[in-house]
Every structure is written in C-alpha cells, then in structure tokens.
Design a protein around this motif. Sequence first.
Motif, PDB file in Angstrom:
ATOM      1  N   ILE A 229     -12.836  16.729  79.256  1.00 43.98           N
ATOM      2  CA  ILE A 229     -13.566  17.006  80.499  1.00 43.98           C
ATOM      3  C   ILE A 229     -12.929  16.251  81.668  1.00 43.98           C
ATOM      4  N   PHE A 230     -12.798  14.938  81.530  1.00 45.99           N
ATOM      5  CA  PHE A 230     -12.147  14.125  82.545  1.00 45.99           C
ATOM      6  C   PHE A 230     -11.074  13.289  81.850  1.00 45.99           C
ATOM      7  N   PRO A 231      -9.807  13.675  81.979  1.00 45.96           N
ATOM      8  CA  PRO A 231      -8.722  12.918  81.355  1.00 45.96           C
ATOM      9  C   PRO A 231      -8.661  11.495  81.888  1.00 45.96           C
ATOM     10  N   TYR A 232      -7.874  10.692  81.245  1.00 45.37           N
ATOM     11  CA  TYR A 232      -7.757   9.268  81.546  1.00 45.37           C
ATOM     12  C   TYR A 232      -7.535   9.015  83.033  1.00 45.37           C
ATOM     13  N   ASP A 233      -8.300   8.088  83.570  1.00 43.11           N
ATOM     14  CA  ASP A 233      -8.181   7.681  84.960  1.00 43.11           C
ATOM     15  C   ASP A 233      -7.743   6.223  84.970  1.00 43.11           C
ATOM     16  N   LYS A 234      -6.558   5.965  85.483  1.00 37.86           N
ATOM     17  CA  LYS A 234      -5.980   4.612  85.456  1.00 37.86           C
ATOM     18  C   LYS A 234      -6.826   3.598  86.220  1.00 37.86           C
ATOM     19  N   GLN A 235      -7.420   4.014  87.333  1.00 34.14           N
ATOM     20  CA  GLN A 235      -8.227   3.079  88.119  1.00 34.14           C
ATOM     21  C   GLN A 235      -9.530   2.732  87.406  1.00 34.14           C
ATOM     22  N   ARG A 236     -10.157   3.722  86.828  1.00 32.02           N
ATOM     23  CA  ARG A 236     -11.441   3.495  86.169  1.00 32.02           C
ATOM     24  C   ARG A 236     -11.285   3.107  84.699  1.00 32.02           C
ATOM     25  N   LYS A 237     -10.114   3.349  84.140  1.00 32.79           N
ATOM     26  CA  LYS A 237      -9.775   3.005  82.756  1.00 32.79           C
ATOM     27  C   LYS A 237     -10.673   3.705  81.747  1.00 32.79           C
ATOM     28  N   LEU A 238     -10.999   4.956  82.039  1.00 31.23           N
ATOM     29  CA  LEU A 238     -11.823   5.709  81.100  1.00 31.23           C
ATOM     30  C   LEU A 238     -11.435   7.179  81.080  1.00 31.23           C
ATOM     31  N   GLU A 239     -11.930   7.857  80.051  1.00 31.55           N
ATOM     32  CA  GLU A 239     -11.771   9.302  79.919  1.00 31.55           C
ATOM     33  C   GLU A 239     -13.021   9.836  79.242  1.00 31.55           C
ATOM     34  N   MET A 240     -13.318  11.139  79.466  1.00 26.70           N
ATOM     35  CA  MET A 240     -14.535  11.735  78.933  1.00 26.70           C
ATOM     36  C   MET A 240     -14.228  13.047  78.234  1.00 26.70           C
ATOM     37  N   TYR A 241     -14.968  13.269  77.129  1.00 26.02           N
ATOM     38  CA  TYR A 241     -14.773  14.459  76.302  1.00 26.02           C
ATOM     39  C   TYR A 241     -16.109  15.026  75.854  1.00 26.02           C
ATOM     40  N   ILE A 242     -16.067  16.296  75.463  1.00 25.50           N
ATOM     41  CA  ILE A 242     -17.145  16.890  74.691  1.00 25.50           C
ATOM     42  C   ILE A 242     -16.573  17.088  73.293  1.00 25.50           C
ATOM     43  N   LEU A 243     -17.338  16.697  72.274  1.00 27.78           N
ATOM     44  CA  LEU A 243     -16.928  16.866  70.888  1.00 27.78           C
ATOM     45  C   LEU A 243     -17.826  17.900  70.218  1.00 27.78           C
ATOM     46  N   ASP A 244     -17.222  18.825  69.480  1.00 26.55           N
ATOM     47  CA  ASP A 244     -17.957  19.772  68.641  1.00 26.55           C
ATOM     48  C   ASP A 244     -17.560  19.513  67.205  1.00 26.55           C
ATOM     49  N   LEU A 245     -18.535  19.316  66.348  1.00 26.89           N
ATOM     50  CA  LEU A 245     -18.286  19.058  64.939  1.00 26.89           C
ATOM     51  C   LEU A 245     -19.114  20.036  64.120  1.00 26.89           C
ATOM     52  N   GLU A 246     -18.429  20.829  63.299  1.00 25.86           N
ATOM     53  CA  GLU A 246     -19.097  21.853  62.499  1.00 25.86           C
ATOM     54  C   GLU A 246     -19.994  21.235  61.423  1.00 25.86           C
ATOM     55  N   PRO A 247     -20.974  22.009  60.907  1.00 23.42           N
ATOM     56  CA  PRO A 247     -21.894  21.487  59.886  1.00 23.42           C
ATOM     57  C   PRO A 247     -21.177  20.907  58.671  1.00 23.42           C
ATOM     58  N   HIS A 248     -21.675  19.775  58.209  1.00 27.24           N
ATOM     59  CA  HIS A 248     -21.197  19.101  56.990  1.00 27.24           C
ATOM     60  C   HIS A 248     -19.699  18.822  57.006  1.00 27.24           C
ATOM     61  N   TYR A 249     -19.168  18.524  58.181  1.00 25.04           N
ATOM     62  CA  TYR A 249     -17.738  18.239  58.297  1.00 25.04           C
ATOM     63  C   TYR A 249     -17.539  16.815  58.778  1.00 25.04           C
ATOM     64  N   SER A 250     -16.504  16.172  58.268  1.00 24.51           N
ATOM     65  CA  SER A 250     -16.143  14.812  58.680  1.00 24.51           C
ATOM     66  C   SER A 250     -14.771  14.820  59.327  1.00 24.51           C
TER      67      SER A 250
END
Length: 184
Positions: A97-118
């Motif tokens: 969603i928001f790739p790494y930002d050098k000034q803020r030192k963070l990045e943001m993602y949405i994760l989707d994980l299917e049923p019964h999966y590791s």
Amino acid sequence: MNNPELLIGKKLHKLRQSKGYSLSQAEDLTGVSKSMLGQIERGKSSPTVNTLWRIAKGLNVSFSFFIEEDKQETTIVSPSEIKPIIDENNKYRVYPIFPYDKQRKLEMYILDLEPHYSHQSEAHTTGVEEYIFIHQGILELTTGEKEYTIKTGNSIHFNADQKHIYTNITEKTTIAYLTMYYPV
C-alpha cells in the motif's frame, strides 16, 4: 504500479550495478540463483514474497525498495489497483500500500492469507518491528517459541528480527494490515 515485474527488475539491476556486484556475487549474498536474478532483472520472472525478502535482506534494502515509485504530495491508494506479491502457493498475498519511506522509516501492506495456510517469514534485520491489525479473520502468529492468537479488530506488535510464522486458523481468508518500522 502497473507492471511491478518491470519495476522490480529495473530496481534490482540498478541496485546491483550501483554496488558493483556481478550476478554471481548477488547470488552469494542473497541465496537466489543468478539465473533467477537475471530473469527478475529482465522482467521475465515475478519473484515470490520469500524470494524478494531474501534479495532485500541480502542486498541490505527494505522489502518495498523494489516497488517504490516517485512520491506524490498526496496519495490515494486502491488495493484493487495493486498487483500483489504472492508466495509459491498463491495462498499468501502481500499488497504494498505504502512502500518504504526513508524519512518515516516505515512501510504498509495488506496481507491476505487463505484458510488453514501458514506462511513463514524470515528474520528481518535487527530492530525491525511489525505492527499488525486484523481486519478479518483470526491470525495465529508464532515468534520464536511463543504463539499468539489475534482476532478480528485486535492488533499485535512484535520485534521481527527473528523468524516468524503467520497462520490462518479459520475457514475464511484472513485479511490484516501490516506496518513495518525500520529503526535505521
């Protein structure tokens, strides 16, 4: 981010060249074969989540370094317009969603994980922290010897500089929002 394979490939090639690494040297640092690295650089292969993590860690850059685009003053992001990075089984998807930002030192993602999966995530560099909010489903998180169960609407924070495992223990897709913080 219309064609992430080309963006990832260009960034990998430019990074490798700027560090003066041959494909063989990059292979030694990342554990990814030089033929695969070459295919990624040419946009002929789309790396899996684990492969991209190994490359990022080996070349000492953030995961999202490879998918960063020029920054705008204001950004509106629609997950439906982002092509996810997937694991080998297509049961774990990461939407940058928001790739790494050098000034803020963070990045943001949405994760989707299917049923019964590791999905097992390799240890990140020292000091990296993850903040996860569960939007839908239940996530079981294993860090070291400890297991945590996080339900819809709840959040967890942990040091991600150790191997960790995300497991969906439900019958439906688990969706989570992940923020990664890099101290340096």
